[in-house]
Design a protein around this motif. Sequence first.
Motif, PDB file in Angstrom:
ATOM      1  N   ILE A  36       0.854  -1.198   0.000  1.00 26.73           N
ATOM      2  CA  ILE A  36       0.000   0.000   0.000  1.00 26.73           C
ATOM      3  C   ILE A  36       0.890   1.248   0.000  1.00 26.73           C
ATOM      4  N   THR A  37       1.952   1.228   0.813  1.00 33.37           N
ATOM      5  CA  THR A  37       2.881   2.366   0.870  1.00 33.37           C
ATOM      6  C   THR A  37       3.488   2.633  -0.509  1.00 33.37           C
ATOM      7  N   GLU A  38       3.998   1.592  -1.163  1.00 30.85           N
ATOM      8  CA  GLU A  38       4.598   1.751  -2.505  1.00 30.85           C
ATOM      9  C   GLU A  38       3.615   2.393  -3.467  1.00 30.85           C
ATOM     10  N   GLN A  39       2.367   1.917  -3.457  1.00 29.85           N
ATOM     11  CA  GLN A  39       1.366   2.442  -4.389  1.00 29.85           C
ATOM     12  C   GLN A  39       1.060   3.912  -4.117  1.00 29.85           C
ATOM     13  N   LEU A  40       0.954   4.275  -2.840  1.00 29.82           N
ATOM     14  CA  LEU A  40       0.636   5.668  -2.504  1.00 29.82           C
ATOM     15  C   LEU A  40       1.819   6.590  -2.800  1.00 29.82           C
ATOM     16  N   PRO A  47       4.889   8.792   3.277  1.00 31.03           N
ATOM     17  CA  PRO A  47       4.522   8.200   4.574  1.00 31.03           C
ATOM     18  C   PRO A  47       4.919   9.143   5.708  1.00 31.03           C
ATOM     19  N   SER A  48       4.146   9.154   6.772  1.00 29.54           N
ATOM     20  CA  SER A  48       4.482  10.030   7.888  1.00 29.54           C
ATOM     21  C   SER A  48       3.979   9.425   9.193  1.00 29.54           C
ATOM     22  N   GLU A  49       4.355  10.056  10.306  1.00 31.77           N
ATOM     23  CA  GLU A  49       3.864   9.626  11.612  1.00 31.77           C
ATOM     24  C   GLU A  49       2.371   9.913  11.690  1.00 31.77           C
ATOM     25  N   GLU A  50       1.683   9.142  12.504  1.00 29.47           N
ATOM     26  CA  GLU A  50       0.230   9.258  12.585  1.00 29.47           C
ATOM     27  C   GLU A  50      -0.244  10.687  12.873  1.00 29.47           C
ATOM     28  N   LYS A 138      -1.279 -12.321  -5.222  1.00 28.47           N
ATOM     29  CA  LYS A 138      -2.668 -11.956  -5.479  1.00 28.47           C
ATOM     30  C   LYS A 138      -3.044 -10.694  -4.701  1.00 28.47           C
ATOM     31  N   LEU A 139      -2.568 -10.598  -3.457  1.00 32.62           N
ATOM     32  CA  LEU A 139      -2.847  -9.402  -2.655  1.00 32.62           C
ATOM     33  C   LEU A 139      -2.198  -8.174  -3.283  1.00 32.62           C
ATOM     34  N   ASP A 140      -0.976  -8.336  -3.821  1.00 31.76           N
ATOM     35  CA  ASP A 140      -0.313  -7.215  -4.505  1.00 31.76           C
ATOM     36  C   ASP A 140      -1.179  -6.717  -5.656  1.00 31.76           C
ATOM     37  N   GLU A 141      -1.671  -7.675  -6.475  1.00 30.68           N
ATOM     38  CA  GLU A 141      -2.522  -7.312  -7.613  1.00 30.68           C
ATOM     39  C   GLU A 141      -3.758  -6.560  -7.133  1.00 30.68           C
ATOM     40  N   LEU A 142      -4.320  -7.033  -6.037  1.00 34.59           N
ATOM     41  CA  LEU A 142      -5.535  -6.430  -5.500  1.00 34.59           C
ATOM     42  C   LEU A 142      -5.273  -5.013  -5.002  1.00 34.59           C
ATOM     43  N   VAL A 143      -4.166  -4.804  -4.287  1.00 33.57           N
ATOM     44  CA  VAL A 143      -3.814  -3.462  -3.783  1.00 33.57           C
ATOM     45  C   VAL A 143      -3.657  -2.499  -4.957  1.00 33.57           C
ATOM     46  N   ILE A 144      -2.939  -2.929  -5.990  1.00 30.40           N
ATOM     47  CA  ILE A 144      -2.718  -2.074  -7.163  1.00 30.40           C
ATOM     48  C   ILE A 144      -4.059  -1.704  -7.797  1.00 30.40           C
ATOM     49  N   LEU A 146      -7.048  -1.694  -6.379  1.00 30.34           N
ATOM     50  CA  LEU A 146      -7.895  -0.874  -5.504  1.00 30.34           C
ATOM     51  C   LEU A 146      -7.407   0.570  -5.428  1.00 30.34           C
ATOM     52  N   LEU A 147      -6.104   0.775  -5.589  1.00 30.67           N
ATOM     53  CA  LEU A 147      -5.577   2.137  -5.450  1.00 30.67           C
ATOM     54  C   LEU A 147      -5.379   2.845  -6.790  1.00 30.67           C
ATOM     55  N   GLU A 148      -5.612   2.154  -7.918  1.00 35.11           N
ATOM     56  CA  GLU A 148      -5.334   2.806  -9.205  1.00 35.11           C
ATOM     57  C   GLU A 148      -6.268   3.990  -9.459  1.00 35.11           C
ATOM     58  N   GLN A 149      -7.463   3.987  -8.843  1.00 39.61           N
ATOM     59  CA  GLN A 149      -8.410   5.091  -9.043  1.00 39.61           C
ATOM     60  C   GLN A 149      -8.106   6.286  -8.129  1.00 39.61           C
ATOM     61  N   TYR A 150      -7.184   6.106  -7.171  1.00 39.80           N
ATOM     62  CA  TYR A 150      -6.878   7.220  -6.260  1.00 39.80           C
ATOM     63  C   TYR A 150      -6.281   8.370  -7.086  1.00 39.80           C
ATOM     64  N   PRO A 151      -6.820   9.593  -6.914  1.00 38.23           N
ATOM     65  CA  PRO A 151      -6.304  10.713  -7.713  1.00 38.23           C
ATOM     66  C   PRO A 151      -4.833  10.976  -7.408  1.00 38.23           C
ATOM     67  N   SER A 152      -4.024  10.948  -8.432  1.00 35.17           N
ATOM     68  CA  SER A 152      -2.581  11.129  -8.253  1.00 35.17           C
ATOM     69  C   SER A 152      -2.258  12.610  -8.096  1.00 35.17           C
ATOM     70  N   SER A 153      -1.379  12.901  -7.135  1.00 38.06           N
ATOM     71  CA  SER A 153      -0.910  14.287  -7.016  1.00 38.06           C
ATOM     72  C   SER A 153       0.530  14.368  -7.503  1.00 38.06           C
ATOM     73  N   ALA A 154       1.040  13.226  -8.014  1.00 41.26           N
ATOM     74  CA  ALA A 154       2.395  13.231  -8.555  1.00 41.26           C
ATOM     75  C   ALA A 154       2.402  14.071  -9.830  1.00 41.26           C
ATOM     76  N   ILE A 155       3.511  14.744 -10.067  1.00 39.11           N
ATOM     77  CA  ILE A 155       3.620  15.570 -11.263  1.00 39.11           C
ATOM     78  C   ILE A 155       3.746  14.646 -12.459  1.00 39.11           C
ATOM     79  N   GLN A 156       2.816  14.800 -13.391  1.00 40.75           N
ATOM     80  CA  GLN A 156       2.837  13.965 -14.603  1.00 40.75           C
ATOM     81  C   GLN A 156       3.861  14.546 -15.579  1.00 40.75           C
ATOM     82  N   ASN A 157       4.665  13.690 -16.156  1.00 35.60           N
ATOM     83  CA  ASN A 157       5.668  14.159 -17.131  1.00 35.60           C
ATOM     84  C   ASN A 157       5.028  14.334 -18.495  1.00 35.60           C
TER      85      ASN A 157
END
Length: 157
Positions: A36-40, A47-50, A138-144, A146-157
Amino acid sequence: MSVDESQNFADIKTFYIQSPLNPINETLANHLSSTITEQLVTKGLTPSEEENADVSVGYLPSTTAKEDGTTLNLGLGTGSFGRSGGISLGSIFSIPVGEQTSLQQGLQIDMVKDGKFIYSASGSVELESKDSISIQKKLDELVIKLLEQYPSSAIQN
């Protein structure tokens, strides 16, 4: 999958992953957290402290077994059943084995900001193979997925 359309996702920079909402195998929990961390991180979050995180991320893995058309819901780490002929899946969970048993690995991921759900996705995959490595993949595939629809704030090249 649902997204809070009123949420400005560009404001969200940091996240904290909570412990799983149900007791599961520690190795699997660590693996899910890191996936989940890698995907986000690819979405531009850090990642940060709570106490400093913009959002907290919760996840709930579950397993469903279908045997002869009957659905049994199993949490992960539910221990052994009182029926003989159970199998242990990488010490994650065990189920009675039947002729027509198929296992589905489910996962729900929720993101909460200021006490409000802003993103929620859930899904499941069928486990063809019941060893720990296959389950992890299988869990890796599922995480990817589930998170692919999350709006990316990464700068698109």
